[in-house]
Scaffold this active site. Structure first.
Site, PDB file in Angstrom:
ATOM      1  N   HIS A  40       1.743   6.721   2.940  1.00 18.80           N
ATOM      2  CA  HIS A  40       1.057   8.000   2.739  1.00 18.80           C
ATOM      3  C   HIS A  40       1.493   9.059   3.733  1.00 18.80           C
ATOM      4  O   HIS A  40       2.334   8.828   4.599  1.00 18.80           O
ATOM      5  CB  HIS A  40      -0.453   7.809   2.685  1.00 18.80           C
ATOM      6  CG  HIS A  40      -1.031   7.269   3.953  1.00 18.80           C
ATOM      7  ND1 HIS A  40      -1.086   8.003   5.106  1.00 18.80           N
ATOM      8  CD2 HIS A  40      -1.571   6.061   4.235  1.00 18.80           C
ATOM      9  CE1 HIS A  40      -1.643   7.279   6.044  1.00 18.80           C
ATOM     10  NE2 HIS A  40      -1.935   6.099   5.555  1.00 18.80           N
ATOM     11  N   LYS A  82       0.879  -1.184   0.000  1.00 18.55           N
ATOM     12  CA  LYS A  82       0.000   0.000   0.000  1.00 18.55           C
ATOM     13  C   LYS A  82       0.912   1.228   0.000  1.00 18.55           C
ATOM     14  O   LYS A  82       2.034   1.156   0.489  1.00 18.55           O
ATOM     15  CB  LYS A  82      -0.843   0.037   1.281  1.00 18.55           C
ATOM     16  CG  LYS A  82      -1.856  -1.062   1.420  1.00 18.55           C
ATOM     17  CD  LYS A  82      -3.208  -0.582   0.894  1.00 18.55           C
ATOM     18  CE  LYS A  82      -4.272  -1.647   1.033  1.00 18.55           C
ATOM     19  NZ  LYS A  82      -4.581  -1.943   2.424  1.00 18.55           N
ATOM     20  N   HIS A  88       1.684   8.439   7.408  1.00 11.93           N
ATOM     21  CA  HIS A  88       2.865   7.673   7.825  1.00 11.93           C
ATOM     22  C   HIS A  88       4.090   8.585   7.917  1.00 11.93           C
ATOM     23  O   HIS A  88       4.981   8.362   8.721  1.00 11.93           O
ATOM     24  CB  HIS A  88       3.151   6.532   6.841  1.00 11.93           C
ATOM     25  CG  HIS A  88       2.080   5.480   6.815  1.00 11.93           C
ATOM     26  ND1 HIS A  88       1.460   5.088   5.664  1.00 11.93           N
ATOM     27  CD2 HIS A  88       1.512   4.773   7.813  1.00 11.93           C
ATOM     28  CE1 HIS A  88       0.567   4.164   5.953  1.00 11.93           C
ATOM     29  NE2 HIS A  88       0.570   3.947   7.255  1.00 11.93           N
TER      30      HIS A  88
HETATM   31  N1  ARG Z   1      -0.105  -0.078   9.867  1.00 11.01           N
HETATM   32  C1  ARG Z   1      -1.010   0.780  10.571  1.00 11.01           C
HETATM   33  C2  ARG Z   1      -1.608   1.808   9.627  1.00 11.01           C
HETATM   34  O1  ARG Z   1      -1.034   2.111   8.607  1.00 11.01           O
HETATM   35  C3  ARG Z   1      -0.364   1.490  11.714  1.00 11.01           C
HETATM   36  C4  ARG Z   1       0.192   0.587  12.781  1.00 11.01           C
HETATM   37  C5  ARG Z   1       0.210   1.246  14.092  1.00 11.01           C
HETATM   38  N2  ARG Z   1       0.845   0.494  15.136  1.00 11.01           N
HETATM   39  C6  ARG Z   1       0.296  -0.420  15.881  1.00 11.01           C
HETATM   40  N3  ARG Z   1       1.043  -1.015  16.801  1.00 11.01           N
HETATM   41  N4  ARG Z   1      -0.961  -0.754  15.779  1.00 11.01           N
HETATM   42  O2  ARG Z   1      -2.658   2.341   9.916  1.00 11.01           O
END
Ligand code: ARG
Length: 566
Positions: free
Chosen positions: A128, A125, A131
């Site tokens: 973005h 993905k 992030h």
């Molecule tokens: N991968 C997730 C996202 O892009 C964020 C992860 C956040 N960290 C966690 N420990 N849940 O939304």
């Protein structure tokens, strides 16, 4: 020497008040003309049975002929202290220039471990802008905690597991072309993923197929696992390009998949604690007494989910790192998720879970049409970074066509400009990207601070043959100089505040203020002009040197690089 401590000790001797009481009541006067420190005498009125203004003026007399305090002045109920500027300046400047790396450092973190989880993009993905916000805040926090002596681990909790991978594998098997994907992996994977959803709308059996693929993946089937690793690898390669541009490094990339085999234990523990209840076929922890929706641990089909993986990850981190703090830098839309899992962990009697903190942040609005993207609707982060670099390059070309290493500098300035924007205000605030303010070399921006630094360095280069290591700082204590010197001293409290609140913007605000004070000094205090005597020159050079070192360190803590000339 610590001037505040000096005043505290002396007041303690004179009044008999508790040290803690004195030091916490000492304030910085609202106006510099009122001195460097102020002591409100109201606390003494009761014990001394006198009016505060009288106490203030009596105490003031006791500071006459003091070597450290030039003047102690009663002003209403306040006692204002004016430090001996020359002493203050020489102590401070020599401390900075003697051990510049140590400035603003502390040992409060010694023996303590802080985990900073940030960035955490999803495989296949786009990386973005949210992030990027997480990456900017997290990287800065990691550097700040390190500066304070903590053992810091930077963790990237990749989104690399979940039913969507069944869909992606299904899509790849049908429409995937390795050669095409290789050229632009995330974009191409995204395309076939989108196609899957379009096709599945007409042909629901695709969903069953995808579920079957994910099941195979969970069971460790060779072919699906190798496809999954391939997606992960090509995605990471792309993310890595962005991390390299930003100068960001991680100690671990253990993503959600890493915890997929560590969840049974969590389910077991929660069940034994009697925390699991059945709800519509799913196993959940009921959180209604906390006004939260239930935290789903096992879905009705037995599949585990995001929250469960996060709980398993926290337990793993506790066992692996025995952390004092476990910080999650994740956008505010996930605030409830973290509240839920923290509450579940608390109920599991995991005392260490108190060290878990969600550090959220607001939304980012891009300047709509002005943002060019080579990918159509989705704004790819790399494009944003590149656009900033290009725009910086244009500004340089226009304003300083003769500059050396333009490309290298455009990169540091363009990327710095973006990072600065994320760290400019408190995290919770939404951000609207505006190229104009981001790249305003005269406004509050990274280029503004980088320019201040470069200016200082250019003076130092011009003075390369002057030895100012023995500068007499009493030559640099005019108001503008002294203001600047005092700013240097507040660096450590900016770093401490930033860590305390997990808010890098304290350092951002600090370095911007320092640069402003430096520019003012630069405009009012000539350095290399021929009519400046050597002793004054030396003192001012020592000051410039110290300012440059502190700007550099402060920007480093924000993840922003400096350039030696601009
Ligand atoms: N991968 C997730 C996202 O892009 C964020 C992860 C956040 N960290 C966690 N420990 N849940 O939304």
């Amino acid at each position: 020497m610590d001037f505040k401590k000096y005043v505290t000790d002396k007041l303690k001797e004179l009044t008999g008040l508790d040290e803690q009481v004195i030091s916490s009541s000492l304030e910085t006067p609202p106006d510099e003309k009122m001195g460097d420190l102020a002591f409100p005498c109201f606390v003494l009125a009761k014990v001394m049975r006198k009016a505060p203004p009288i106490i203030a003026s009596e105490l003031a007399q006791k500071f006459e002929n003091d070597e450290i305090i030039d003047k102690a002045q009663a002003a209403g109920g306040y006692l204002n202290f004016f430090f001996n500027r020359a002493k203050y300046a020489s102590e401070l400047i020599s401390a900075i220039n003697r051990a510049p790396e140590a400035w603003g450092k502390s040992d409060i973190g010694e023996g303590k471990t802080v985990l900073v989880e940030y960035s955490s993009p999803n495989i296949a993905k786009p990386f973005h802008i949210g992030h990027l916000f997480s990456t900017a805040v997290g990287n800065s926090l990691a550097r700040i905690y390190k500066h304070l002596g903590y053992n810091v681990q930077s963790l990237n909790h990749l989104g690399d597991w979940g039913t969507q991978f069944g869909k992606l594998i299904c899509a790849y098997k049908r429409w995937g072309d390795k050669e095409v994907i290789e050229k632009d992996p995330i974009n191409e994977l995204l395309k076939i993923y989108v196609k899957f959803h379009e096709e599945a709308a007409d042909n629901p059996s695709l969903e069953d197929e995808a579920r079957e693929y994910f099941k195979r993946l969970e069971d460790g089937d060779e072919e699906t696992t190798s496809l999954w690793s391939y997606f992960r690898e090509v995605s990471l390669k792309e993310f890595q390009r962005v991390y390299d541009m930003l100068g960001v490094k991680f100690d671990s990339y253990n993503g959600e998949a890493f915890y997929s085999d560590k969840m049974d234990e969590v389910v077991d523990i929660l069940r034994k604690k009697g925390l699991l209840v059945e709800s519509e076929g799913a196993q959940v922890v009921d959180l209604s007494d906390k006004n939260m929706p239930p935290c789903i641990i096992l879905k009705s089909d037995g599949a585990t989910i995001y929250a469960t993986r996060d709980i398993a990850a926290a337990l793993y981190r506790h066992r692996t790192y025995n952390f004092d703090k476990n910080i999650y830098v994740v956008g505010n839309p996930q605030a409830l998720h973290f509240k839920q899992i923290f509450e579940v962990m608390r109920r599991a009697d995991w005392e260490w879970s108190e060290g878990c903190t969600h550090v959220g942040f607001g939304l980012v609005k891009l300047p709509g049409k002005n943002m060019s993207t080579r990918h159509g609707d989705v704004v790819f982060l790399e494009d944003v970074l590149n656009e900033s670099i290009e725009k910086t390059r244009e500004i340089i070309e226009k304003n300083s066509p003769d500059m050396e290493d333009k490309d290298e500098k455009a990169k540091k300035i363009g990327i710095g400009a973006i990072l600065y924007t994320f760290l400019k205000n408190s995290r919770d605030k939404d951000i609207i990207f505006s190229w104009d303010s981001m790249l305003d070399f005269e406004g509050e921006s990274a280029p503004y601070c980088q320019y201040g630094y470069a200016r200082g360095k250019s003076i130092l280069r011009r003075a390369a043959d002057i030895d100012y290591s023995d500068a007499d700082m009493s030559k640099a204590v005019s108001d503008d100089e002294y203001t600047l010197i005092k700013q240097l001293n507040s660096f450590s409290s900016a770093v401490l505040d930033a860590a305390d609140k997990n808010e890098p913007f304290y350092i951002n605000r600090y370095v911007t203020g320092l640069t402003k004070a430096f520019n003012k000094f630069y405009n009012t205090c000539p350095i290399m002009k021929s009519d400046v005597d050597l002793e004054t020159k030396k003192a001012r050079l020592a000051l410039v040197d110290a300012v440059c070192r502190v700007i550099k360190t402060a920007l480093y803590l924000l993840g922003i690089e400096t350039v030696e000339s601009m």
